[in-house]
Design a protein around this motif. Sequence first.
Motif, PDB file in Angstrom:
ATOM      1  N   GLN A 135       0.846  -1.188   0.000  1.00 33.87           N
ATOM      2  CA  GLN A 135       0.000   0.000   0.000  1.00 33.87           C
ATOM      3  C   GLN A 135       0.885   1.243   0.000  1.00 33.87           C
ATOM      4  OE1 GLN A 135      -2.386   0.600   3.513  1.00 33.87           O
ATOM      5  NE2 GLN A 135      -3.802   1.989   2.485  1.00 33.87           N
ATOM      6  N   LYS A 136       1.125   1.789  -1.178  1.00 28.70           N
ATOM      7  CA  LYS A 136       2.049   2.907  -1.308  1.00 28.70           C
ATOM      8  C   LYS A 136       1.407   4.257  -0.983  1.00 28.70           C
ATOM      9  CE  LYS A 136       1.252   3.429  -6.298  1.00 28.70           C
ATOM     10  NZ  LYS A 136       1.899   3.421  -7.625  1.00 28.70           N
ATOM     11  N   ILE A 137       0.074   4.332  -1.069  1.00 27.47           N
ATOM     12  CA  ILE A 137      -0.677   5.556  -0.783  1.00 27.47           C
ATOM     13  C   ILE A 137      -1.817   5.199   0.165  1.00 27.47           C
ATOM     14  CG2 ILE A 137      -2.113   7.380  -1.783  1.00 27.47           C
ATOM     15  CD1 ILE A 137      -0.560   7.004  -4.383  1.00 27.47           C
ATOM     16  N   TYR A 138      -2.070   6.038   1.157  1.00 29.09           N
ATOM     17  CA  TYR A 138      -3.095   5.699   2.142  1.00 29.09           C
ATOM     18  C   TYR A 138      -4.323   6.611   2.092  1.00 29.09           C
ATOM     19  CZ  TYR A 138      -1.080   9.503   4.934  1.00 29.09           C
ATOM     20  OH  TYR A 138      -0.629  10.718   5.370  1.00 29.09           O
ATOM     21  N   TRP A 269       0.920  -5.863   2.392  1.00 31.05           N
ATOM     22  CA  TRP A 269       1.696  -5.021   3.286  1.00 31.05           C
ATOM     23  C   TRP A 269       1.061  -3.631   3.340  1.00 31.05           C
ATOM     24  CZ3 TRP A 269       7.505  -6.131   1.720  1.00 31.05           C
ATOM     25  CH2 TRP A 269       7.766  -7.486   1.936  1.00 31.05           C
ATOM     26  N   PHE A 270       0.501  -3.279   4.479  1.00 34.07           N
ATOM     27  CA  PHE A 270      -0.146  -1.992   4.646  1.00 34.07           C
ATOM     28  C   PHE A 270       0.881  -0.916   4.983  1.00 34.07           C
ATOM     29  CE2 PHE A 270      -3.468  -5.134   5.496  1.00 34.07           C
ATOM     30  CZ  PHE A 270      -4.450  -4.692   4.611  1.00 34.07           C
ATOM     31  N   HIS A 271       0.520   0.328   4.700  1.00 36.15           N
ATOM     32  CA  HIS A 271       1.469   1.436   4.884  1.00 36.15           C
ATOM     33  C   HIS A 271       1.916   1.567   6.327  1.00 36.15           C
ATOM     34  CE1 HIS A 271      -1.054   4.464   6.958  1.00 36.15           C
ATOM     35  NE2 HIS A 271      -2.049   3.841   6.378  1.00 36.15           N
ATOM     36  N   SER A 272       1.086   1.154   7.274  1.00 32.29           N
ATOM     37  CA  SER A 272       1.442   1.284   8.685  1.00 32.29           C
ATOM     38  C   SER A 272       2.612   0.395   9.066  1.00 32.29           C
ATOM     39  CB  SER A 272       0.226   0.945   9.559  1.00 32.29           C
ATOM     40  OG  SER A 272      -0.231  -0.374   9.278  1.00 32.29           O
ATOM     41  N   GLU A 273       2.816  -0.673   8.320  1.00 35.50           N
ATOM     42  CA  GLU A 273       3.889  -1.606   8.653  1.00 35.50           C
ATOM     43  C   GLU A 273       5.052  -1.565   7.666  1.00 35.50           C
ATOM     44  OE1 GLU A 273       1.588  -5.409   6.567  1.00 35.50           O
ATOM     45  OE2 GLU A 273       1.539  -5.105   8.734  1.00 35.50           O
ATOM     46  N   ALA A 274       4.849  -1.035   6.455  1.00 37.35           N
ATOM     47  CA  ALA A 274       5.915  -1.037   5.449  1.00 37.35           C
ATOM     48  C   ALA A 274       6.124   0.328   4.811  1.00 37.35           C
ATOM     49  CB  ALA A 274       5.621  -2.072   4.364  1.00 37.35           C
ATOM     50  N   GLY A 275       5.575   1.389   5.410  1.00 38.50           N
ATOM     51  CA  GLY A 275       5.798   2.729   4.910  1.00 38.50           C
ATOM     52  C   GLY A 275       4.989   3.045   3.662  1.00 38.50           C
ATOM     53  N   ALA A 280       8.565   8.223   2.171  1.00 33.87           N
ATOM     54  CA  ALA A 280       9.828   8.045   1.464  1.00 33.87           C
ATOM     55  C   ALA A 280      10.375   9.372   0.950  1.00 33.87           C
ATOM     56  CB  ALA A 280       9.642   7.062   0.313  1.00 33.87           C
ATOM     57  N   LYS A 281       9.502  10.197   0.387  1.00 38.84           N
ATOM     58  CA  LYS A 281       9.942  11.493  -0.116  1.00 38.84           C
ATOM     59  C   LYS A 281      10.451  12.383   1.007  1.00 38.84           C
ATOM     60  CE  LYS A 281       6.951  11.562  -4.192  1.00 38.84           C
ATOM     61  NZ  LYS A 281       5.849  12.245  -4.897  1.00 38.84           N
ATOM     62  N   LYS A 298      11.420   4.700  -2.468  1.00 38.90           N
ATOM     63  CA  LYS A 298      10.807   3.727  -1.575  1.00 38.90           C
ATOM     64  C   LYS A 298      11.209   4.039  -0.128  1.00 38.90           C
ATOM     65  CE  LYS A 298       8.760   1.489  -4.822  1.00 38.90           C
ATOM     66  NZ  LYS A 298       8.979   2.462  -5.905  1.00 38.90           N
ATOM     67  N   PRO A 299      10.279   3.852   0.822  1.00 37.70           N
ATOM     68  CA  PRO A 299      10.578   4.161   2.227  1.00 37.70           C
ATOM     69  C   PRO A 299      11.521   3.133   2.838  1.00 37.70           C
ATOM     70  CG  PRO A 299       8.410   3.160   2.034  1.00 37.70           C
ATOM     71  CD  PRO A 299       8.895   3.388   0.629  1.00 37.70           C
ATOM     72  N   GLU A 300      12.265   3.572   3.833  1.00 40.56           N
ATOM     73  CA  GLU A 300      13.209   2.664   4.489  1.00 40.56           C
ATOM     74  C   GLU A 300      12.488   1.505   5.175  1.00 40.56           C
ATOM     75  OE1 GLU A 300      16.320   4.279   6.823  1.00 40.56           O
ATOM     76  OE2 GLU A 300      17.031   5.636   5.236  1.00 40.56           O
TER      77      GLU A 300
END
Length: 501
Positions: A135-138, A269-275, A280-281, A298-300
Amino acid sequence: MTRGKDVRAAADVPCRLLEAVPSLDGGDADTGNMLIQGDNLDALKSLLPYYKGAVKCIYIDPPYNTRSAFEHYDDNLEHSQWLAMIYPRLVMLRDLLAEDGSIWVSIDDNEGHYLKVIMDEVFGRRNFISNVIWQKIYTVKNSARHLSEMHDHILVYSKDVDSWSINLLPRSKELNASYTNPDADPRGPWTTNAVQARNFYGAGTYEITSPEGRSFMPPSGTYWRVSKETFDRLNSEGRVWWGRDGSSIPRIKRYLSEVKQGVVPASMWFHSEAGQNAQAKAEVRSLLDDAPVFGTPKPEKLMERILVLASNPGDLVLDSFLGSGTTAAVAHKMGRRWIGIEMGDHAETHCKPRLDKVIAGEQGGVSEAVGWTGGGGYRFYRLGAAVFDADGHIADGIAFATLAAHVWFSETGTPFTGAGDTPMLGMHDGMAYALLYNGILGDRSVSGGNVLTAPLLSRLRDESGWDGPMTVYGEWSKLGAARLKEGGVTFKQTPYDVRAR
């Protein structure tokens, strides 16, 4: 480019030198980490003689082939160009991957399904592990024409599914908090599972009596999970919970010490657990000051999850589309060795500054979560001249160690790990290999150095302690065919017998 050329493209890539640029090294340059500036196809070919089969985890985030990927957009042409770009790179990445390694590729719906077909071909369908949805955008985009796109795909393949295993995710504090010990059980914290179930497990139904004399039968439509004998044993061992008053319907204890010390990962993988993208920006902006931010870094947290699942400390991680340097930064913080490849100025303007700050101990991204405080380093490389000229002959000025690595790799198909300072390169499958080139013996005369003579052959055998079959590369040999056969030697002439591909 035709389909046949796409498939053969990896073999046609010239082998080029990797030239160190000491002035751009970061921290302790002897740690083995590599930041390479240059086209990743050429760079991957240059790494093969040294790292074939050595990389435990590969992550790449290639161009997604949206309409801005090429200057002059034509849907069919652009699609074929993208396929022609990715295919040979995947072939080389497969060769670099360890037998127990895995590759993770980020992509969206523009090419995701086509990429799956290509990766099935390159890595084998049986080695497909999963299509992870990230989930790259929430937040929903109300401006979306049809559906608000909120996810990317991460295609996961192993090199060999029988050799690869995934690590478990660490158990969260919240998950462990559900285990308590209200009765001071010496086995430690526990939670409970119901003893009844709707499915029939073979245990059937029977009467259970609590310590307070209360009788229980499974509720209508359910059964006991365990047999009477097993239940009585668990009860005698104090593994049954009857409630605080000792008369509640029984439940079976499950101890924290007996559960898996990890969590099986899911494919969602939801944004809360994988950014997510905005995070990332922000990470890149905080590290690179005024440098332009990549459109979709991509987020760390995403990279941390991948590296937790697919690698262990000390393993080698590779990213050949390094972008803003996230993979290398997180691998560095997590104690992995790494190789990052990025073309153009971005290697200097984005990757190097970020990695230098990581070495200095920056506390952004996952630093606190993984306990990062700084240290380590890397060497900076650029792609140099080709090892072979247009006719396939050794180019002028090629160092002994470079040619030695190429000869060893072309003969054995394995990475060269020798020192590159002796004519004896090593032994492989019952054959020794030697290279007489560039005055390695300190003697450039006709009777020594690069020419195989009887005294030199004796010297090679004496110094190596090897009396078995031997392949020797040199300018020419003074030993005739009969003498070579008698001595168990195969002679190959440089440059003509050195394979350029």
